[in-house]
Design a protein around this motif. Structure first.
Motif, short mmCIF file in Angstrom:
data_model
loop_
_atom_site.label_atom_id
_atom_site.label_comp_id
_atom_site.label_asym_id
_atom_site.label_seq_id
_atom_site.Cartn_x
_atom_site.Cartn_y
_atom_site.Cartn_z
N VAL A 73 0.85 -1.19 0.00
CA VAL A 73 0.00 0.00 0.00
C VAL A 73 0.89 1.23 0.00
CG1 VAL A 73 -1.74 1.32 1.28
CG2 VAL A 73 -1.85 -1.18 1.24
N ARG A 74 0.65 2.14 -0.91
CA ARG A 74 1.35 3.43 -0.91
C ARG A 74 0.58 4.41 -0.02
NH1 ARG A 74 2.27 2.09 -6.58
NH2 ARG A 74 4.51 1.86 -6.93
N ILE A 75 1.34 5.22 0.74
CA ILE A 75 0.73 6.13 1.71
C ILE A 75 1.16 7.56 1.38
CG2 ILE A 75 0.51 6.73 4.14
CD1 ILE A 75 1.30 3.83 4.78
N ARG A 76 0.20 8.45 1.27
CA ARG A 76 0.49 9.87 1.08
C ARG A 76 -0.16 10.67 2.22
NH1 ARG A 76 -2.28 11.94 -2.84
NH2 ARG A 76 -3.61 10.16 -3.31
N PRO A 77 0.51 11.72 2.73
CA PRO A 77 1.75 12.30 2.22
C PRO A 77 3.01 11.50 2.57
CG PRO A 77 1.04 13.50 4.16
CD PRO A 77 -0.05 12.53 3.83
N THR A 78 2.94 10.65 3.60
CA THR A 78 4.08 9.86 4.02
C THR A 78 3.60 8.82 5.02
OG1 THR A 78 6.29 9.92 5.02
CG2 THR A 78 4.67 11.45 5.89
N GLU A 79 4.38 7.78 5.24
CA GLU A 79 3.98 6.77 6.23
C GLU A 79 4.31 7.20 7.65
OE1 GLU A 79 7.81 3.77 6.14
OE2 GLU A 79 6.19 3.49 4.72
N HIS A 80 5.18 8.20 7.79
CA HIS A 80 5.44 8.75 9.13
C HIS A 80 5.47 10.27 9.03
CE1 HIS A 80 6.88 8.56 13.33
NE2 HIS A 80 7.27 9.77 13.01
N ALA A 143 -4.85 20.55 26.51
CA ALA A 143 -4.78 21.83 27.22
C ALA A 143 -3.35 22.30 27.48
CB ALA A 143 -5.53 21.72 28.55
N THR A 144 -2.42 21.36 27.69
CA THR A 144 -1.05 21.75 28.04
C THR A 144 -0.06 21.24 27.01
OG1 THR A 144 -0.81 19.76 29.41
CG2 THR A 144 -1.59 21.77 30.50
N PRO A 145 1.05 21.96 26.78
CA PRO A 145 2.07 21.51 25.82
C PRO A 145 2.63 20.14 26.22
CG PRO A 145 2.43 23.80 26.44
CD PRO A 145 1.38 23.27 27.36
N ASP A 146 2.82 19.30 25.23
CA ASP A 146 3.32 17.95 25.51
C ASP A 146 3.77 17.31 24.20
OD1 ASP A 146 3.98 15.72 26.90
OD2 ASP A 146 1.94 15.12 27.42
N ALA A 147 4.56 16.25 24.31
CA ALA A 147 4.95 15.48 23.13
C ALA A 147 3.82 14.55 22.74
CB ALA A 147 6.22 14.69 23.42
N TYR A 148 3.72 14.27 21.45
CA TYR A 148 2.66 13.40 20.94
C TYR A 148 3.27 12.31 20.07
CZ TYR A 148 -1.37 11.75 18.30
OH TYR A 148 -2.33 10.97 17.72
N GLU A 149 2.86 11.07 20.32
CA GLU A 149 3.29 9.94 19.50
C GLU A 149 2.08 9.07 19.21
OE1 GLU A 149 6.66 7.68 20.97
OE2 GLU A 149 7.11 9.31 22.36
N CYS A 150 2.02 8.58 17.97
CA CYS A 150 0.90 7.72 17.59
C CYS A 150 1.35 6.74 16.52
CB CYS A 150 -0.27 8.56 17.07
SG CYS A 150 -1.69 7.57 16.52
N GLY A 151 1.03 5.47 16.73
CA GLY A 151 1.22 4.46 15.70
C GLY A 151 -0.13 3.85 15.37
N ILE A 152 -0.47 3.80 14.10
CA ILE A 152 -1.77 3.29 13.66
C ILE A 152 -1.55 2.04 12.83
CG2 ILE A 152 -3.89 3.79 12.39
CD1 ILE A 152 -3.27 6.78 12.85
N GLN A 153 -2.19 0.95 13.22
CA GLN A 153 -2.13 -0.29 12.46
C GLN A 153 -3.43 -0.47 11.69
OE1 GLN A 153 -0.93 -3.82 14.45
NE2 GLN A 153 0.87 -2.92 15.39
N GLN A 162 -0.83 -11.16 5.33
CA GLN A 162 -0.06 -9.94 5.15
C GLN A 162 0.08 -9.18 6.47
OE1 GLN A 162 1.39 -9.21 2.24
NE2 GLN A 162 0.43 -10.96 1.22
N SER A 163 1.21 -8.50 6.64
CA SER A 163 1.41 -7.65 7.81
C SER A 163 0.51 -6.42 7.72
CB SER A 163 2.87 -7.23 7.92
OG SER A 163 3.71 -8.35 8.04
N PRO A 164 0.13 -5.83 8.86
CA PRO A 164 -0.70 -4.63 8.80
C PRO A 164 0.06 -3.45 8.21
CG PRO A 164 0.03 -5.06 11.05
CD PRO A 164 0.42 -6.25 10.24
N VAL A 165 -0.69 -2.53 7.64
CA VAL A 165 -0.13 -1.27 7.17
C VAL A 165 0.10 -0.37 8.38
CG1 VAL A 165 -0.54 0.76 5.72
CG2 VAL A 165 -1.29 -1.52 4.95
N LEU A 166 1.27 0.27 8.46
CA LEU A 166 1.62 1.09 9.61
C LEU A 166 1.71 2.55 9.22
CD1 LEU A 166 4.42 -1.16 11.16
CD2 LEU A 166 1.99 -1.11 11.73
N VAL A 167 1.09 3.40 10.01
CA VAL A 167 1.16 4.85 9.84
C VAL A 167 1.58 5.45 11.17
CG1 VAL A 167 -0.11 6.95 9.27
CG2 VAL A 167 -0.63 4.82 8.06
#
Length: 202
Positions: A73-80, A143-153, A162-167
């Motif tokens: 699967v191609r991902i736009r704008p990017t996979e990360h 509400a408050t400044p913080d770092a954000y991380e997210c991985g979507i399967q 097939q392995s899941p698509v990762l974003v």
């Protein structure tokens, strides 16, 4: 003169190589096979394969392997996606476009794993051809400044096995960090070797 293949090595990760046969009679031939591992890379592939033989006239042979690795699967704008600054106290949204490279590929419901509440919705846009999807990600106000991380399967329902698509999404809420200094954190569930940062602002 008979020769023997003593060793065979590749120049980089993401593939394995084999040679058959390893023993060559005078004037004989051998086949070197390079296999790209699933989900290891995509896009342009260029690596060297080094073959060492017992032939004193040509002990070492370098084989250049090039080609195009087509992802499932191609991902736009990017996979990360690296978001330079998410707005504080506002909902942040991002749409990813997923384009399967085979017509028999069917994707299932996405599962986000994030440091903050996050929803991810997969849908088929009107008029889309088979295998085309949009992935809409919504992060409620923080509400408050913080770092954000997210991985979507995104599971691949068919073909089976097939392995899941990762974003992945990495960013910050609050003061801008600057695109020249991406955070060291890696989005959850996204292999470090697959990350290709694409910068965006809130």
């Amino acid at each position: 003169v008979a020769a023997r293949v003593l060793s065979i090595r590749k120049g980089g990760p993401g593939a394995w190589v084999e040679c058959d046969p390893m023993e060559l009679p005078p004037g004989g031939k051998a086949t070197v096979k390079v296999v790209i591992l699933p989900d290891s890379t995509s896009g342009t592939y260029a690596e060297n394969v080094f073959v060492e033989t017992s032939d004193a006239r040509r002990r070492f042979v370098c084989l250049r392997v090039t080609g195009e690795v087509v992802p499932l699967v191609r991902i736009r704008p990017t996979e990360h996606l690296y978001v330079d600054q998410m707005p504080t106290n506002l909902t942040w949204t991002q749409t990813f476009f997923l384009d399967a490279t085979r017509p028999d590929i069917t994707l299932g419901e996405p599962t986000p794993n994030a440091t903050h509440p996050t929803s991810a919705t997969l849908s088929r846009p009107p008029g889309a051809r088979p295998g085309q999807y949009t992935l809409d990600v919504v992060v409620p106000p923080v509400a408050t400044p913080d770092a954000y991380e997210c991985g979507i399967q995104v599971p691949v329902l068919s073909p089976a096995g097939q392995s899941p698509v990762l974003v992945g999404i990495t960013g910050t809420n609050g003061p801008e960090r600057g695109a020249a200094n991406p955070p060291p954190a890696v989005a959850r569930g996204v292999p470090p070797g697959r990350i290709d940062y694409f910068y965006a602002t809130g």
